[in-house]
Design a protein around this motif. Structure first.
Motif, PDB file in Angstrom:
ATOM      1  N   ARG A  85      69.918  -4.745  45.181  1.00  0.00           N
ATOM      2  CA  ARG A  85      69.945  -4.855  46.640  1.00  0.00           C
ATOM      3  C   ARG A  85      68.523  -4.933  47.194  1.00  0.00           C
ATOM      4  N   GLY A  88      67.080  -8.296  46.453  1.00  0.00           N
ATOM      5  CA  GLY A  88      67.745  -9.308  47.269  1.00  0.00           C
ATOM      6  C   GLY A  88      67.113  -9.482  48.629  1.00  0.00           C
ATOM      7  N   LEU A  89      66.441  -8.438  49.116  1.00  0.00           N
ATOM      8  CA  LEU A  89      65.814  -8.510  50.435  1.00  0.00           C
ATOM      9  C   LEU A  89      64.623  -9.461  50.470  1.00  0.00           C
ATOM     10  N   ASP A  93      68.209 -16.660  51.691  1.00  0.00           N
ATOM     11  CA  ASP A  93      69.650 -16.593  51.937  1.00  0.00           C
ATOM     12  C   ASP A  93      70.371 -17.426  50.900  1.00  0.00           C
ATOM     13  N   PRO A  96      70.431 -11.789  50.230  1.00  0.00           N
ATOM     14  CA  PRO A  96      70.578 -10.459  50.837  1.00  0.00           C
ATOM     15  C   PRO A  96      72.048 -10.097  51.092  1.00  0.00           C
ATOM     16  N   ASP A 100      74.278  -7.154  49.130  1.00  0.00           N
ATOM     17  CA  ASP A 100      75.005  -6.155  49.930  1.00  0.00           C
ATOM     18  C   ASP A 100      76.469  -6.123  49.526  1.00  0.00           C
TER      19      ASP A 100
END
Length: 142
Positions: A85, A88-89, A93, A96, A100
């Motif tokens: 997670r 992923g930030l 796109d 993220p 989640d």
């Protein structure tokens, strides 16, 4: 335009063109360096995510199929999911959102990985969707 301005432009044309070329080259180089840095960060994070996704899948399989509660400990899975997670930030796109979703699927299904095939299947699907998004992000790098 006066004759004096035209004469100045003609006499300094080479200097003006050289200045324009230098500024353009500087702007392009700066842009290219920023783009290269972004690509590097995405590439490193993407490869780390692929390794962590593989390790998470290994943890699930060890627990579910091999009954190895030590190596397949859900605590180890939590560490991987939280790291995914976080990574992923920094990814483009839809990563993220995918990470989640992986966290939510893990949160809802981790208690069943030892004895519930449906829980394992839901986790596998979330892992696969995240992996596909990582591979897509890596494939779109310029």
């Amino acid at each position: 335009m006066s004759i004096q301005w035209r004469r100045q432009l003609q006499q300094n044309a080479v200097a003006i063109i050289s200045l324009a070329v230098a500024v353009t080259a500087l702007l392009y180089t700066t842009w290219r360096n920023e783009k290269s840095e972004w690509n590097w960060n995405v590439r490193v994070a993407g490869f780390e995510m692929l390794m962590s996704l593989g390790e998470l899948q290994r943890i699930v399989y060890l627990n579910h199929y091999d009954g190895d509660a030590a190596e397949g400990s859900p605590r180890k899975g939590w560490v991987r999911v939280m790291m995914l997670r976080d990574l992923g930030l920094v990814m483009p796109d839809p990563l993220p959102e995918r990470t989640d979703t992986l966290l939510e699927v893990w949160r809802a299904n981790w208690p069943g990985i030892g004895n519930d095939q449906q829980a394992v299947a839901r986790i596998e699907v979330a892992i696969d969707h995240t992996r596909d998004a990582v591979l897509d992000a890596l494939g779109r790098l310029e």
